[in-house]
Design an enzyme around this catalytic site. Structure first.
Site, PDB file in Angstrom:
ATOM      1  N   PHE A  50       2.118  -2.739  -1.747  1.00 53.77           N
ATOM      2  CA  PHE A  50       1.422  -3.337  -2.763  1.00 53.77           C
ATOM      3  C   PHE A  50       1.741  -1.635  -4.344  1.00 53.77           C
ATOM      4  O   PHE A  50       1.202  -0.690  -3.891  1.00 53.77           O
ATOM      5  CB  PHE A  50      -0.319  -3.165  -2.353  1.00 53.77           C
ATOM      6  CG  PHE A  50      -0.511  -4.220  -1.800  1.00 53.77           C
ATOM      7  CD1 PHE A  50      -1.141  -5.234  -1.984  1.00 53.77           C
ATOM      8  CD2 PHE A  50      -0.805  -4.377  -0.193  1.00 53.77           C
ATOM      9  CE1 PHE A  50      -1.591  -6.706  -1.685  1.00 53.77           C
ATOM     10  CE2 PHE A  50      -0.960  -4.978   0.669  1.00 53.77           C
ATOM     11  CZ  PHE A  50      -1.104  -5.934   0.310  1.00 53.77           C
ATOM     12  N   GLU A  51       1.815  -3.064  -4.978  1.00 55.94           N
ATOM     13  CA  GLU A  51       2.225  -2.121  -6.376  1.00 55.94           C
ATOM     14  C   GLU A  51       1.434  -0.894  -6.845  1.00 55.94           C
ATOM     15  O   GLU A  51       1.776   0.185  -7.414  1.00 55.94           O
ATOM     16  CB  GLU A  51       2.118  -2.482  -7.464  1.00 55.94           C
ATOM     17  CG  GLU A  51       1.199  -3.585  -7.903  1.00 55.94           C
ATOM     18  CD  GLU A  51       2.254  -5.191  -9.777  1.00 55.94           C
ATOM     19  OE1 GLU A  51       3.183  -4.344  -9.906  1.00 55.94           O
ATOM     20  OE2 GLU A  51       1.626  -5.382  -8.891  1.00 55.94           O
ATOM     21  N   ALA A  52      -0.417  -0.978  -6.782  1.00 50.79           N
ATOM     22  CA  ALA A  52      -0.870   0.198  -7.354  1.00 50.79           C
ATOM     23  C   ALA A  52       0.143   1.354  -5.474  1.00 50.79           C
ATOM     24  O   ALA A  52      -0.742   2.828  -6.694  1.00 50.79           O
ATOM     25  CB  ALA A  52      -2.199  -0.731  -6.835  1.00 50.79           C
TER      26      ALA A  52
END
Lengths: 260, 359
Positions: A50-52
């Site tokens: 997940f990019e966060a």
């Protein structure tokens, strides 16, 4: 015959194209559902990014509704920030990217920036690239989820946000300085597309039961290549639908929607 | 400035080449302090371990002026600096540059303030990757401002913006990245395609992003500004390091002794921080890992009011939101007092985070 919605078909097909023991970079919505379903069935060793900032979380406290929320990093193996995970993609750790957008062309280039008017005065301004442009550049294989409509499968994009095979020339991606191999699959509710190795053009691989290649072509503004061995898309079984509805998206945030 | 290299033999989208030419010919300028200026300010600061606890109102008064570049920390709905944004809207600031990777209600609140009170708050330009509400929908106020050509947008990817902050954190002018090339961002943004001096291969460079003021919400910090972040770090450490000044809100102030017990847990050191405020629920209606999840209903409510304005052009409901929730409050706690207890209890319950370390 079990009834299923277009979004359930997309999520199921998304799950099918993911292999076990690979890493998939996902965004909210259908990509998460597809990846969750794959983990619960044929790909228990599939890892998620997940990019966060999360690598390989365990999605067992509910479907994330925001890529940075608690659910998206639950029991992750590694939890940092955007730089860390995007640098993993540049270094070859992400096998698949799942992206979406408003328009796609025959070379798998995608627009999620604006439509109509000009860049400085856009008639319809969308969110912008977000992670998509970086994922399409550097995850090894890009999977695009899109509703099959003529206004989306266009001859020319209004803006090229996420790189596919560009103009189709063999060295386009190399000249662009990106590292991933490029578009791999395009998933819609009524057809699954791949890309012809020689021309890098979009090619029809599978069609939903009861549909013909002509009906699919009618929904794209550019000429589709048709695989010599077009297959019928596999439909989700009762068991798959149960997983999708009860385990992956029990509140029906995405699977419960209606096609416009 | 001319690109010394370019990825494409031919352009394949409908993007207007006249518009692109105008953007390409614009001389480069920093949309905030230059690297030299940013360093000079840092060199001139006292590095003393002093109590930096400040009322938000005073922090904003001191650091937010017309024309500054404000970096918004967090990511979409996660650890967003809402309490500072409310204070900036009350305080007022014009011709702002905003910089962020992905954000939702923070930028929409500023955009709404610009629509309602253009002589009090205005955004001149935005360097960004993504502006929207994820599952809740597109950002109506961005769409409105963009369709009228009222703000200049400069588009990058999420990695591009993060790398730009990282470059500034490193004191650099630019950083090479493996994305943007081949996309139309290569044509419209302020990055450049160049030939690698080592191999001659095409390499995309993005300029560093040095904001004047970084706005960051963290899990915990001591009174000197040493910060711990649990959950995703987003791009907060890089933004804090890139910014000339940094206003931090924390769910909880912890002791310096605790910070020194686990120095490895400090993601932002005190030298990067100018003002620190303990503000429980400081990211509300966004989420703060270890404390609360985001309040989908409140965000949906504000978004639907905004969408209503976009479609009807009627500002009444939008104005009522600002009157009630921002101008009708002296502090962020006054705003929180208007949120039903059961809502706050519910989002606390929904957080479901793993343990955070405050000791």
């Amino acid at each position: 015959m079990t009834e299923y919605s277009p979004f359930e078909m997309i999520a199921y097909t998304g799950s099918r194209v993911l292999e076990d023991n690979k890493i998939v970079f996902v965004g909210t919505g259908l990509p998460i559902i597809a990846a969750m379903h794959a983990q619960l069935t044929h790909a228990p060793g599939l890892g998620l990014i997940f990019e966060a900032g999360a690598l390989s979380p365990i999605l067992d406290i509910g479907m994330p509704l925001s890529v940075g929320d608690t659910r998206a990093c639950h029991k992750a193996c590694y939890l940092k920030g955007l730089c860390a995970v995007f640098e993993l993609t540049q270094r070859g750790h992400a096998d698949y990217a799942f992206i979406g957008g408003a328009q796609i062309d025959m070379y798998g280039n995608v627009n999620s920036t604006f439509q109509g008017g000009s860049y400085g005065k856009a008639k319809i301004r969308f969110t912008g690239s977000g992670g998509a442009g970086a994922m399409a550049a550097n995850c090894e294989n890009t999977i695009v989820i899109m509703v099959l409509e003529k206004r989306r499968f266009v001859e020319k994009l209004d803006f090229l946000t996420s790189i596919g095979y560009g103009d189709g020339s063999p060295d386009f991606r190399e000249k662009a300085g990106v590292l991933g191999r490029g578009p791999y699959r395009v998933i819609t509710d009524s057809a699954l597309f791949g890309f012809d190795e020689k021309t890098r053009r979009m090619m029809l691989l599978e069609i939903a039961p009861g549909k013909t290649p002509e009906q699919i072509q009618e929904k794209a503004a550019f000429e589709l290549l048709i695989s010599p061995q077009v297959k019928e898309m596999r439909e989700p079984t009762e068991e798959d639908l149960k997983l999708l509805r009860e385990k992956c998206d029990p509140d029906g945030y995405f699977l419960g929607r209606k096609l416009k | 400035m001319k690109n010394s290299a370019r990825s494409k033999k031919k352009y394949i989208s409908n993007l207007d080449s006249g518009e692109v030419k105008k953007l390409t010919e614009e001389p480069f300028e920093w949309w905030g302090p230059s690297p030299e200026k940013a360093r000079e300010v840092m060199v001139g600061k006292s590095k003393a371990l002093v109590d930096k606890r400040t009322a938000l109102k005073d922090a904003v008064k001191k650091h937010i002026r017309d024309g500054v570049n404000i970096a918004i920390g967090g990511f979409v709905n996660t650890r967003v600096p809402i309490s500072v944004i409310h204070e900036i809207i009350r305080h007022g600031a014009k011709d702002l540059t905003l910089s962020f990777q992905s954000t939702s209600i923070c930028a929409e609140l500023l955009a709404g303030a610009m629509i309602l009170f253009p002589d009090h708050v205005s955004i001149k330009r935005v360097e960004m990757a993504w502006w929207g509400y994820e599952v809740i929908g597109i950002a109506p106020l961005l769409r409105h401002l963009a369709s009228k050509g009222m703000i200049r947008l400069d588009d990058y990817t999420n990695y591009g913006m993060s790398a730009r902050f990282k470059a500034a954190a490193m004191g650099l002018e630019f950083i090479p990245v493996r994305d943007h090339g081949g996309s139309d961002m290569e044509r419209v943004n302020r990055g450049k395609m160049v030939k690698s001096p080592f191999t001659g291969k095409n390499t995309y460079l993005v300029p560093a992003c040095y904001p004047d003021v970084g706005l960051i919400h963290v899990t915990a910090a001591d009174m000197y500004g040493n910060c711990r972040v649990f959950g995703p770090l987003c791009t907060c450490p890089e933004i804090a390091a890139a910014s000339t000044h940094c206003i931090v809100t924390a769910e909880k102030i912890i002791s310096n002794e605790n910070i020194r017990t686990y120095a490895n847990l400090t993601e932002i050191p005190y030298t990067m921080v100018d003002a620190i405020t303990e503000q429980p629920f400081g990211a509300y209606p966004g989420a703060s890992y270890g404390y609360y999840w985001f309040d989908m209903e409140h965000i949906q409510m504000f978004r639907s009011i905004s969408e209503d304005f976009r479609i009807s052009g009627n500002i009444e409901k939008l104005k009522k939101y600002y009157d009630e929730y921002i101008f009708g409050c002296e502090t962020f706690d006054d705003f929180l007092a208007k949120i039903p207890d059961k809502t706050l209890k519910k989002i606390k319950r929904m957080d479901g985070s793993q343990p955070i370390i405050l000791s």
